[in-house]
Design an enzyme around this catalytic site. Structure first.
Site, mmCIF file in Angstrom:
data_model
loop_
_atom_site.group_PDB
_atom_site.id
_atom_site.type_symbol
_atom_site.label_atom_id
_atom_site.label_comp_id
_atom_site.label_asym_id
_atom_site.label_seq_id
_atom_site.Cartn_x
_atom_site.Cartn_y
_atom_site.Cartn_z
ATOM 1 N N TRP A 158 -9.935 -0.325 -0.038
ATOM 2 C CA TRP A 158 -8.497 -0.027 -0.136
ATOM 3 C C TRP A 158 -8.362 1.373 -0.747
ATOM 4 C CZ3 TRP A 158 -5.073 -1.007 -4.791
ATOM 5 C CH2 TRP A 158 -3.722 -0.822 -4.473
ATOM 6 N N ASP A 239 -11.255 -7.750 -7.331
ATOM 7 C CA ASP A 239 -9.879 -7.474 -6.938
ATOM 8 C C ASP A 239 -9.453 -8.623 -6.031
ATOM 9 O OD1 ASP A 239 -7.457 -6.598 -6.050
ATOM 10 O OD2 ASP A 239 -8.188 -4.733 -5.150
ATOM 11 N N LYS A 277 1.047 -10.836 -1.926
ATOM 12 C CA LYS A 277 0.897 -11.414 -0.583
ATOM 13 C C LYS A 277 1.003 -12.930 -0.612
ATOM 14 C CE LYS A 277 -0.734 -7.315 -0.363
ATOM 15 N NZ LYS A 277 -1.008 -6.151 0.386
HETATM 16 N N1 KET Z 1 -5.943 -4.682 -3.894
HETATM 17 C C1 KET Z 1 -6.085 -4.675 -2.565
HETATM 18 C C2 KET Z 1 -7.413 -4.919 -1.983
HETATM 19 C C3 KET Z 1 -4.951 -4.449 -1.774
HETATM 20 O O1 KET Z 1 -5.109 -4.465 -0.479
HETATM 21 C C4 KET Z 1 -3.702 -4.205 -2.373
HETATM 22 C C5 KET Z 1 -2.535 -3.905 -1.540
HETATM 23 C C6 KET Z 1 -3.629 -4.255 -3.774
HETATM 24 C C7 KET Z 1 -4.774 -4.490 -4.505
HETATM 25 C C8 KET Z 1 -2.370 -4.031 -4.551
HETATM 26 O O2 KET Z 1 -1.297 -4.762 -4.207
HETATM 27 P P1 KET Z 1 -0.071 -4.925 -5.212
HETATM 28 O O3 KET Z 1 1.127 -4.821 -4.351
HETATM 29 O O4 KET Z 1 -0.136 -3.842 -6.238
HETATM 30 O O5 KET Z 1 -0.244 -6.276 -5.816
HETATM 31 N N2 KET Z 1 -2.630 -3.535 -0.323
HETATM 32 C C9 KET Z 1 -1.546 -3.294 0.632
HETATM 33 C C10 KET Z 1 -0.352 -2.599 0.092
HETATM 34 C C11 KET Z 1 -0.618 -1.273 -0.560
HETATM 35 O O6 KET Z 1 -1.383 -0.443 -0.058
HETATM 36 O O7 KET Z 1 -0.025 -1.064 -1.642
HETATM 37 C C12 KET Z 1 -2.129 -2.613 1.864
HETATM 38 O O8 KET Z 1 -3.324 -2.274 1.884
HETATM 39 O O9 KET Z 1 -1.397 -2.452 2.842
#
Ligand code: KET
Length: 433
Positions: A158, A239, A277
């Site tokens: 990511w 993570d 999610k």
């Molecule tokens: N870790 C991973 C692996 C991840 O894909 C995301 C979010 C997050 C942490 C953080 O999510 P949060 O909303 O802070 O709980 N991924 C999606 C959104 C983004 O990039 O912020 C994505 O990859 O589309």
């Protein structure tokens, strides 16, 4: 004195540096590039074509292409709004205690010995990103003196991981993860790179549904990774952004985290959890950071230092999302409803994999597209080049990240044929108009 030529010159010089009289102090500031993931939302919004499709950011959509607020969440929210005892006081620095307890229980299982022994320090965080950032900052400050501040990230990972750890003061290195030829895990490469890591290095692992590749280690490979972690004295940092989203089952998706947390030693580790999610709480920023320690006594001191990271950063976390999540987890009826809806979301994503695969195969494209079925979680990592992705966006109005990742959760039965047609176009004739 003030009006002396020298003083006037100094004022002029200052004004010039600041962009001239009336100019901006930030004249020299350069335009930053749009975020490679969140920026896709902007390009989607700006697109006026009616066929436009947003497969960029990982956010669940219904068959009708609409954002989905879970019924369990709506009900918890209604109950909170109706609760006369609810107020808007500050939360403690570490967040809502009930939310923290339920979050670590969700990850480790409610009767896990580490929880029973009080060895897990948990703080509420600004969703997964905030948990990673607070965790990274804590590690940069509190890894043992003389030990390298280095974190190993999978390649690819990511995109935000690198920035989060880098900004927190950790040195970022990569380990091999994805094998483009087999579209599977480069397990030998991964083990070789981790074997060469210095003792005490932090090892970032995606708990399940690796983003962006959708490729996870097998149960046997997880066991080998645990052995390697212990042998090399690496510190695992999980993570967990997709618990329940990969398989539809919260427990099954926590297998890697539980395997590590249950290892003798006991194994110490860090865990960032997001409810973005799996509970659809994206904008509520509900998450948790847990540090599993060797003893209750250490956990207490670790928690006190986590609070010292949080207090000068944002003082204390927001209440609403955590209160919703806590209610959904604690109330047996809402909990059951949540699990049902979660399974429903995971099921729809899997159905989209089948549908897209069927559409691609029907077009008799060159190559093996079965990876669409095999990859796990929210995304398909298509292997399309940046140039091909650009054509998808420019010509077909399909908005995706330029690494070829598509959010399967943004697809519907209606949009699958269109996507397949567009992919066929860029694969077979480069998308020339
Ligand atoms: N870790 C991973 C692996 C991840 O894909 C995301 C979010 C997050 C942490 C953080 O999510 P949060 O909303 O802070 O709980 N991924 C999606 C959104 C983004 O990039 O912020 C994505 O990859 O589309």
């Amino acid at each position: 004195m003030c009006d002396s030529p020298n003083a006037r010159l100094a004022v002029l010089a200052r004004q010039l540096c600041a962009g001239g009289p009336g100019g901006s102090t930030w004249e020299h500031v350069q335009q930053a590039p749009p975020d490679p993931i969140i920026g896709v939302n902007d390009s989607y919004r700006a697109d006026t074509d009616p066929r436009k499709l947003n497969l960029g950011v990982g956010a669940y959509r219904t068959e009708e292409g609409k954002p989905y607020v879970l019924r369990a969440v709506r009900e918890a929210e209604a109950a909170l709004a109706a609760d006369p005892a609810a107020n808007k006081e500050y939360l403690p620095i570490a967040g809502l205690p009930e939310f923290n307890r339920l979050s670590r229980e969700l990850a480790l299982g409610p009767s896990h010995p580490a929880i029973r022994d009080g060895r897990v320090a948990t703080v509420q965080a600004l969703s997964g990103t905030g948990a990673l950032r607070v965790g990274a900052e804590f590690l940069a400050q509190h890894l043992p003196p003389g030990q390298p501040r280095v974190v190993y990230l999978p390649n690819p990972t990511w995109g935000n991981h690198k920035t989060i750890f880098g900004r927190a003061g950790m040195q970022v290195r990569e380990y091999r993860y994805f094998d483009a030829k087999t579209r599977g895990l480069d397990f030998a490469g991964m083990c070789a790179d981790l074997s060469a890591a210095p003792p005490g290095a932090v090892l970032l692992l995606h708990a399940c549904a690796h983003n962006p590749t959708g490729v996870d280690p097998s149960p046997e490979q997880w066991r080998q990774l645990l052995a390697l972690t212990q042998e090399r004295k690496l510190l695992p940092f999980f993570d967990s952004a997709y618990q329940g989203f990969a398989s539809g089952d919260l427990d099954a998706d926590a297998a890697s985290v539980r395997l590590f947390a249950s290892a003798p030693g006991p194994q110490e580790m860090v865990l960032a959890q997001s409810f973005a999610k799996n509970m659809g709480l994206y904008g509520e920023r509900a998450g948790a950071l847990s540090v599993v320690c060797k003893s209750k006594e250490v956990a207490g001191r670790v928690e006190s230092q986590l609070k010292l990271v949080i207090r000068p950063m944002y003082s204390n976390p927001p209440m609403h999302g955590a209160a919703i999540a806590a209610r959904v987890m604690a109330d047996p009826r809402l909990n059951a409803l949540w699990k049902e809806e979660l399974a429903g979301m995971a099921h729809r994503i899997k159905a989209m994999r089948q549908a897209l695969y069927g559409q691609l195969v029907a077009r008799q494209l060159p190559g093996d597209w079965s990876f669409v079925l095999k990859q796990i979680g929210m995304f398909s990592y298509t292997g399309l080049s940046k140039a091909q992705c650009e054509v998808l966006t420019r010509k077909w109005h399909i908005h995706l990240t330029m690494d070829g990742r598509i959010s399967m959760a943004g697809l519907s039965a209606a949009s699958c044929p269109y996507l397949a047609e567009a992919i066929a176009d860029v694969v077979t004739n480069g998308g020339s108009a």
